[in-house]
Enzyme design. Structure first.
Site, PDB file in Angstrom:
ATOM      1  N   GLY A 294      -2.779  -0.982  -6.743  1.00  0.00           N
ATOM      2  CA  GLY A 294      -3.618   0.178  -6.401  1.00  0.00           C
ATOM      3  C   GLY A 294      -3.539   1.228  -7.496  1.00  0.00           C
ATOM      4  N   HIS A 295      -2.320   1.609  -7.859  1.00  0.00           N
ATOM      5  CA  HIS A 295      -2.143   2.582  -8.944  1.00  0.00           C
ATOM      6  C   HIS A 295      -2.745   2.038 -10.241  1.00  0.00           C
ATOM      7  CE1 HIS A 295       1.618   3.453  -6.474  1.00  0.00           C
ATOM      8  NE2 HIS A 295       1.021   4.621  -6.500  1.00  0.00           N
TER       9      HIS A 295
ATOM     10  N   ASP B 100      -6.134   6.953   0.402  1.00  0.00           N
ATOM     11  CA  ASP B 100      -5.761   8.244   0.990  1.00  0.00           C
ATOM     12  C   ASP B 100      -7.037   9.071   1.148  1.00  0.00           C
ATOM     13  OD1 ASP B 100      -2.680   8.082   0.903  1.00  0.00           O
ATOM     14  OD2 ASP B 100      -3.300   7.420  -1.076  1.00  0.00           O
TER      15      ASP B 100
ATOM     16  N   VAL C 222      -7.132  -1.010  -2.954  1.00  0.00           N
ATOM     17  CA  VAL C 222      -6.718  -2.360  -3.348  1.00  0.00           C
ATOM     18  C   VAL C 222      -5.812  -2.892  -2.241  1.00  0.00           C
ATOM     19  CG1 VAL C 222      -5.516  -3.744  -5.081  1.00  0.00           C
ATOM     20  CG2 VAL C 222      -6.892  -1.775  -5.786  1.00  0.00           C
TER      21      VAL C 222
ATOM     22  N   SER D 298       0.769  -0.212  -0.888  1.00  0.00           N
ATOM     23  CA  SER D 298       1.436   1.085  -0.802  1.00  0.00           C
ATOM     24  C   SER D 298       2.871   0.915  -1.272  1.00  0.00           C
ATOM     25  CB  SER D 298       1.431   1.572   0.652  1.00  0.00           C
ATOM     26  OG  SER D 298       2.377   2.607   0.820  1.00  0.00           O
ATOM     27  N   SER D 299       3.389   1.919  -1.953  1.00  0.00           N
ATOM     28  CA  SER D 299       4.787   1.855  -2.414  1.00  0.00           C
ATOM     29  C   SER D 299       5.718   1.712  -1.214  1.00  0.00           C
ATOM     30  CB  SER D 299       5.146   3.120  -3.190  1.00  0.00           C
ATOM     31  OG  SER D 299       4.199   3.339  -4.205  1.00  0.00           O
TER      32      SER D 299
HETATM   33  P1  AMP Z   1       0.755   7.687  -4.648  1.00  0.00           P
HETATM   34  O1  AMP Z   1       1.653   7.281  -5.757  1.00  0.00           O
HETATM   35  O2  AMP Z   1       0.968   6.937  -3.378  1.00  0.00           O
HETATM   36  O3  AMP Z   1       0.685   9.185  -4.470  1.00  0.00           O
HETATM   37  O4  AMP Z   1      -0.707   7.263  -5.105  1.00  0.00           O
HETATM   38  C1  AMP Z   1      -1.248   7.710  -6.318  1.00  0.00           C
HETATM   39  C2  AMP Z   1      -2.724   7.449  -6.320  1.00  0.00           C
HETATM   40  O5  AMP Z   1      -2.963   6.053  -6.136  1.00  0.00           O
HETATM   41  C3  AMP Z   1      -3.447   8.182  -5.173  1.00  0.00           C
HETATM   42  O6  AMP Z   1      -4.688   8.658  -5.623  1.00  0.00           O
HETATM   43  C4  AMP Z   1      -3.598   7.081  -4.158  1.00  0.00           C
HETATM   44  O7  AMP Z   1      -4.698   7.281  -3.287  1.00  0.00           O
HETATM   45  C5  AMP Z   1      -3.834   5.877  -5.035  1.00  0.00           C
HETATM   46  N1  AMP Z   1      -3.505   4.661  -4.311  1.00  0.00           N
HETATM   47  C6  AMP Z   1      -2.384   4.385  -3.599  1.00  0.00           C
HETATM   48  N2  AMP Z   1      -2.466   3.170  -3.016  1.00  0.00           N
HETATM   49  C7  AMP Z   1      -3.678   2.667  -3.364  1.00  0.00           C
HETATM   50  C8  AMP Z   1      -4.374   1.458  -3.065  1.00  0.00           C
HETATM   51  N3  AMP Z   1      -3.829   0.508  -2.302  1.00  0.00           N
HETATM   52  N4  AMP Z   1      -5.601   1.275  -3.586  1.00  0.00           N
HETATM   53  C9  AMP Z   1      -6.182   2.243  -4.357  1.00  0.00           C
HETATM   54  N5  AMP Z   1      -5.579   3.399  -4.676  1.00  0.00           N
HETATM   55  C10 AMP Z   1      -4.345   3.620  -4.186  1.00  0.00           C
END
Ligand code: AMP
Length: 284
Positions: A35-36, A155, A181, A190-191
């Site tokens: 995703g990231h 999100d 993703v 998700s992490s």
């Molecule tokens: P985070 O590290 O969880 O704060 O996510 C950083 C960025 O990656 C944010 O804009 C999230 O919405 C995006 N993100 C996290 N998981 C996914 C995913 N599965 N698919 C697409 N974008 C994601």
């Protein structure tokens, strides 16, 4: 492949950016998954036609957006792995600040009051969360002055909060929202998924399936409230210990939908094995 430049202070970010333009920024909390990386790759693609451009990624587990200290403590971290993955995906500059760099002990405590769209759902179940999100994103925008910033639709409410903040505060940044993703079975990456046991991980996909069923009912013009209740039962049956919400909302305002119509979104948050998962799907 050119090395990614790793910086830890705001002054170093400014030096590293120099005259680069446009700046493409991907804000994250790290422990990268596909995703990231899809966000970083999209930024790298956007840079292809921009010889003076720069892809920047921030990696900061922002304490002000965690309402649960245990969640903050348990948040997975691996800087070395993340740096390698970011480089492969096309990142030029990786910002890894300490909490002290972002919130120095002498800071005055100025915070962003998030827009109306932050009130319900995540805002209700994670008090203060969107104050932390809006504040850190605004700080990052002022540190990098990005031309384009990338966020994931995973999100959804966060995307809406940031879009409203950008509009309300006339921030000169273009937002690019990237599709969610998913794992092969459909679970949104998700992490936090890494904290699940194998058994819970297998059952976690029920959140996505439940949202699909709700979205499907709403798209067919059926009684989606009933389907939301059914979805909750389905999650408990799959072993989720709590369900914060399952709802059909207006995708722009995040207000609960009262009738089928265009632009709706099925959203949900539920906890399995102590790990709180969120997801959303569009109602077509
Ligand atoms: P985070 O590290 O969880 O704060 O996510 C950083 C960025 O990656 C944010 O804009 C999230 O919405 C995006 N993100 C996290 N998981 C996914 C995913 N599965 N698919 C697409 N974008 C994601």
């Amino acid at each position: 492949m050119p090395a990614v430049e790793i910086v830890r202070t705001i002054d170093e970010v400014r030096d590293a950016i120099g005259g680069a333009s446009p700046v493409f920024l991907v804000p994250t909390m790290g422990y990268f998954h596909e995703g990231h990386l899809s966000l970083i790759r999209t930024a790298a693609e956007d840079k292809v036609s921009e010889p003076e451009g720069l892809v920047a990624v921030s990696l900061f587990v922002n304490p002000t957006q965690f309402n649960d200290p245990k969640d903050l403590e348990a948040y997975p971290r691996d800087e070395e792995r993340d740096a390698a993955l970011a480089r492969e995906a096309g990142c030029d500059l990786l910002f890894l600040p300490t909490a002290r760099e972002m919130y120095p002990p002498d800071e005055g405590g100025t915070r962003v009051m998030p827009p109306r769209v932050a009130r319900k759902w995540e805002g209700e179940h994670r008090p203060g969360h969107f104050v932390g999100v809006a504040t850190v994103v605004l700080k990052l925008f002022h540190i990098f002055f990005p031309d384009v910033a990338y966020f994931g639709e995973k999100d959804w409410q966060q995307c809406r909060v940031i879009a409203e903040m950008v509009r309300d505060l006339n921030l000169p940044v273009w937002l690019k929202l990237c599709p969610t993703v998913r794992e092969p079975d459909g679970l949104a990456m998700s992490s936090r998924n890494t904290r699940l046991s194998k058994e819970a991980r297998a059952r976690a996909v029920e959140l996505y399936r439940a949202l699909l069923a709700v979205a499907d009912a709403a798209a067919r013009g059926e009684d989606f409230q009933k389907e939301c209740e059914r979805a909750k039962e389905r999650l408990f049956a799959a072993g989720f210990e709590s369900v914060d919400y399952i709802a059909v909302v207006d995708g722009e305002t995040l207000e609960p939908a009262s009738a089928p119509g265009p632009g709706l979104r099925a959203i949900g948050a539920a906890t399995i094995e102590g790990v709180r998962l969120i997801d959303n799907v569009s109602v077509d």
